[in-house]
Design a protein around this motif. Structure first.
Motif, PDB file in Angstrom:
ATOM      1  N   ILE A  67       0.826  -1.207   0.000  1.00 29.06           N
ATOM      2  CA  ILE A  67       0.000   0.000   0.000  1.00 29.06           C
ATOM      3  C   ILE A  67       0.860   1.256   0.000  1.00 29.06           C
ATOM      4  O   ILE A  67       0.550   2.228  -0.703  1.00 29.06           O
ATOM      5  CB  ILE A  67      -0.956  -0.011   1.203  1.00 29.06           C
ATOM      6  CG1 ILE A  67      -1.972  -1.147   1.065  1.00 29.06           C
ATOM      7  CG2 ILE A  67      -1.679   1.330   1.335  1.00 29.06           C
ATOM      8  CD1 ILE A  67      -2.785  -1.110  -0.218  1.00 29.06           C
ATOM      9  N   LEU A  68       1.941   1.262   0.750  1.00 31.87           N
ATOM     10  CA  LEU A  68       2.835   2.430   0.752  1.00 31.87           C
ATOM     11  C   LEU A  68       3.430   2.656  -0.629  1.00 31.87           C
ATOM     12  O   LEU A  68       3.538   3.792  -1.102  1.00 31.87           O
ATOM     13  CB  LEU A  68       3.931   2.231   1.792  1.00 31.87           C
ATOM     14  CG  LEU A  68       3.808   3.012   3.110  1.00 31.87           C
ATOM     15  CD1 LEU A  68       3.849   4.515   2.878  1.00 31.87           C
ATOM     16  CD2 LEU A  68       2.545   2.626   3.867  1.00 31.87           C
ATOM     17  N   GLN A  69       3.826   1.573  -1.294  1.00 27.87           N
ATOM     18  CA  GLN A  69       4.400   1.716  -2.632  1.00 27.87           C
ATOM     19  C   GLN A  69       3.354   2.233  -3.625  1.00 27.87           C
ATOM     20  O   GLN A  69       3.655   3.086  -4.475  1.00 27.87           O
ATOM     21  CB  GLN A  69       4.973   0.371  -3.107  1.00 27.87           C
ATOM     22  CG  GLN A  69       6.174  -0.079  -2.285  1.00 27.87           C
ATOM     23  CD  GLN A  69       7.006  -1.108  -3.006  1.00 27.87           C
ATOM     24  OE1 GLN A  69       7.594  -0.817  -4.034  1.00 27.87           O
ATOM     25  NE2 GLN A  69       7.056  -2.316  -2.465  1.00 27.87           N
ATOM     26  N   ARG A  70       2.112   1.733  -3.514  1.00 29.49           N
ATOM     27  CA  ARG A  70       1.054   2.194  -4.414  1.00 29.49           C
ATOM     28  C   ARG A  70       0.729   3.667  -4.132  1.00 29.49           C
ATOM     29  O   ARG A  70       0.557   4.459  -5.070  1.00 29.49           O
ATOM     30  CB  ARG A  70      -0.195   1.336  -4.248  1.00 29.49           C
ATOM     31  CG  ARG A  70      -1.384   1.824  -5.073  1.00 29.49           C
ATOM     32  CD  ARG A  70      -1.048   1.875  -6.564  1.00 29.49           C
ATOM     33  NE  ARG A  70      -2.064   2.585  -7.327  1.00 29.49           N
ATOM     34  CZ  ARG A  70      -3.062   1.997  -7.984  1.00 29.49           C
ATOM     35  NH1 ARG A  70      -3.181   0.667  -7.951  1.00 29.49           N
ATOM     36  NH2 ARG A  70      -3.926   2.717  -8.673  1.00 29.49           N
ATOM     37  N   ALA A  71       0.667   4.043  -2.884  1.00 36.40           N
ATOM     38  CA  ALA A  71       0.380   5.439  -2.535  1.00 36.40           C
ATOM     39  C   ALA A  71       1.461   6.370  -3.070  1.00 36.40           C
ATOM     40  O   ALA A  71       1.169   7.454  -3.591  1.00 36.40           O
ATOM     41  CB  ALA A  71       0.260   5.582  -1.016  1.00 36.40           C
ATOM     42  N   TYR A  72       2.707   5.945  -2.957  1.00 38.01           N
ATOM     43  CA  TYR A  72       3.820   6.760  -3.463  1.00 38.01           C
ATOM     44  C   TYR A  72       3.760   6.864  -4.981  1.00 38.01           C
ATOM     45  O   TYR A  72       3.974   7.948  -5.558  1.00 38.01           O
ATOM     46  CB  TYR A  72       5.142   6.134  -3.021  1.00 38.01           C
ATOM     47  CG  TYR A  72       6.344   7.038  -3.219  1.00 38.01           C
ATOM     48  CD1 TYR A  72       6.828   7.809  -2.164  1.00 38.01           C
ATOM     49  CD2 TYR A  72       6.994   7.124  -4.443  1.00 38.01           C
ATOM     50  CE1 TYR A  72       7.930   8.646  -2.323  1.00 38.01           C
ATOM     51  CE2 TYR A  72       8.082   7.955  -4.630  1.00 38.01           C
ATOM     52  CZ  TYR A  72       8.555   8.711  -3.556  1.00 38.01           C
ATOM     53  OH  TYR A  72       9.636   9.544  -3.734  1.00 38.01           O
ATOM     54  N   GLN A  73       3.450   5.768  -5.627  1.00 43.24           N
ATOM     55  CA  GLN A  73       3.371   5.760  -7.096  1.00 43.24           C
ATOM     56  C   GLN A  73       2.229   6.657  -7.573  1.00 43.24           C
ATOM     57  O   GLN A  73       2.368   7.391  -8.565  1.00 43.24           O
ATOM     58  CB  GLN A  73       3.181   4.338  -7.605  1.00 43.24           C
ATOM     59  CG  GLN A  73       3.251   4.202  -9.121  1.00 43.24           C
ATOM     60  CD  GLN A  73       3.183   2.759  -9.568  1.00 43.24           C
ATOM     61  OE1 GLN A  73       2.346   1.993  -9.097  1.00 43.24           O
ATOM     62  NE2 GLN A  73       4.078   2.369 -10.458  1.00 43.24           N
TER      63      GLN A  73
END
Length: 531
Positions: A390-396
């Protein structure tokens, strides 16, 4: 033992000063940060040799630090006084001992009254005229003229010395450069000497000679020799024949070939070869060495074989000073994270004041997250795989790229945020701690991490509502039912149904969101991190 190393203008190092501990020193860093160069520099200072040859023979302009070279060329073209070309200096400071007292003096970079060795390469006065002619057309100069250099090995006393007179025995172990056959020969000889008594060795020699004598009696060999006997090309009157040399009594020792599981040694896998070659070299070289330098022992090894190798290195090198370069977190954790020397831009970073509990924690850590944190420019520490996705998707969604592309690693650390936070503080890393509140108030969560929160370095991020105790209810609250169903590829009737499904398989729903074309609205504490 070596207590300090100073390097000036050698390859990657414009200026490096590093204190070494008496026991284990583990060099880690990204590619091209100087791990191998540092081992090379230490070896060079103690032996005066590079790649097995005298440094005078190997010296080239490309061994001069690039920044130093560029500064020299800029000064040369400035129109001012002719600059002195940069000199290479490598100094090794030794612990006080009677054997090295002859090297004591102040002829070193720090002006310290110490025992040590200084290797220097600089412009030779004998080439003043040639050098003056060389720089008369500065616009043609592209590199430092090392052809006009002289190389010297000096004690800090100022007296000249040679590699043979250095009272420190250093051994370099690099499996990629160890000749396979000589290592195996040595290993076999050790086995023979340790397991066969004199009568058995004599009997083995006799049996070996008998086999060689029988070769000439084989019918195909006898037929060949009969034909050779009648050849007209003989240059003497003597009869020509083929046989095997049996004149040397102990040639059998050199002609035996090691096999592992019935395969010749040079046909087994690279991992097994490298592990055995490293162990052979340690057994052969480390016994009498004061300092042991080891290059990346983990190459080509499976986890199981690496574990065995590291245990043997740790045991065999006990009581010696060891400098080991590695990219492996397993090597780092097992040999002691407190021994880490992190190389990068600027001066090396040592981990010298981690708490004993944290050191023990990392020694037991089976994964590879220690070096991920050490080598990252910054890191987001989360509890598990779902948080990581989720953190990676939010950053992307926010930046159009994954965080790793900006040098930010997202690392799952379970409930061990405090251990990694302590390490991050020692390394000076920018770290975001992302954690569930587990039903506690925001103040209670902050209190748990209070000793690790450093302004602009380590910050805490969690939901401020105790009722939203994990990531899943926070995601559900921040989005409407239609968006949740679209992102998850489902058709639940209520948000409570969505939440129950998410809690039943946390990683699966996180992966679905990570791969979805639908953008979710992220909880505020997640937004604070990616912003």
């Amino acid at each position: 033992m070596i207590r300090k190393v100073a390097v000036r203008n050698y390859r990657l190092f414009r200026e490096l000063d590093l204190d070494l501990s008496e026991g284990m020193n583990i060099l880690a860093g990204r590619n091209d940060t100087g791990k191998s160069t540092l081992i090379e520099a230490i070896t060079l200072a103690l032996t005066g040799r590079l790649h097995g040859r005298a440094f005078e023979q190997e010296l080239s302009p490309h061994l001069i630090n690039r920044d130093a070279t560029q500064q020299y060329i800029t000064a040369l073209n400035s129109g001012g006084a002719a600059p002195t070309p940069p000199e290479i200096v490598i100094e090794v400071y030794l612990d006080d001992a009677d054997a090295v007292e002859i090297l004591r003096g102040t002829n070193n970079l720090s002006g310290e009254n110490a025992c040590g060795i200084r290797l220097q390469a600089q412009l030779s006065p004998a080439f003043t005229e040639e050098y003056t002619s060389f720089i008369s057309q500065p616009d043609t100069v592209r590199l430092v003229p090392t052809e006009y250099y002289t190389v010297e090995m000096l004690g800090f006393s100022g007296s000249r010395i040679s590699g043979r007179s250095v009272p420190i025995d250093v051994r370099v172990i690099d499996a990629s450069t160890i000749r396979l056959q000589s290592g195996v020969d040595y290993h076999l000889q050790q086995i023979i000497r340790g397991n066969l008594d004199p009568k058995e060795r004599v009997e083995l020699s006799r049996q070996y000679r008998s086999l060689r004598e029988e070769f000439s009696e084989k019918e195909p060999v006898r037929a060949i020799n009969k034909r050779l006997k009648n050849t007209g090309d003989a240059i003497t009157d003597r009869r020509l024949s083929l046989s095997i040399d049996i004149s040397q009594r102990y040639t059998w020792e050199a002609n035996l070939v090691a096999h592992l599981d019935d395969l010749p040694f040079d046909l087994i896998g690279k991992g097994d070869q490298n592990a055995l070659k490293t162990l052979l070299a340690i057994g052969q070289k480390a016994d009498t060495a004061h300092v042991v330098l080891i290059e990346e022992p983990e190459n080509h090894l499976s986890f199981a074989n690496l574990r065995k190798l590291i245990s043997r290195i740790d045991a065999k090198c006990a009581g010696k000073q060891v400098v080991i370069a590695t990219h492996s977190t397993y090597v780092l954790n097992k040999l002691g994270i407190e021994n880490l020397v992190l190389l990068g831009t600027g001066q090396p970073t040592r981990i010298t004041d981690l708490s004993p509990d944290t050191v023990r924690f990392f020694k037991k850590l089976p994964g590879f997250d220690t070096l991920r944190l050490a080598l990252a420019e910054s890191a987001i520490l989360v509890e598990g795989p779902s948080d990581e996705l989720i953190l990676q998707r939010a950053y992307q969604d926010k930046h159009g790229r994954l965080p790793i592309e900006d040098g930010i690693d997202v690392i799952s650390v379970g409930l061990s945020h405090n251990r990694f936070a302590e390490l991050a503080i020692r390394l000076g890393r920018r770290v975001w701690l992302v954690t569930d509140n587990d039903g506690r108030s925001l103040d209670a969560v902050k209190e748990r991490f209070s000793k690790y929160l450093v302004e602009n370095k380590v910050t805490l991020h969690t939901a401020d509502d105790p009722k939203l105790n994990t990531l899943e209810p926070n995601i559900v609250k921040a989005n409407n039912l239609r968006t949740l169903n679209s992102a998850l590829g489902v058709k639940y009737a209520t948000k409570d149904d969505v939440l129950r499904a998410m809690l039943a398989d946390k990683t699966a729903w996180a992966l679905a969101i990570f791969e979805s074309d639908t953008k979710l609205h992220m909880p505020q504490y997640i937004q604070d991190v990616v912003n």
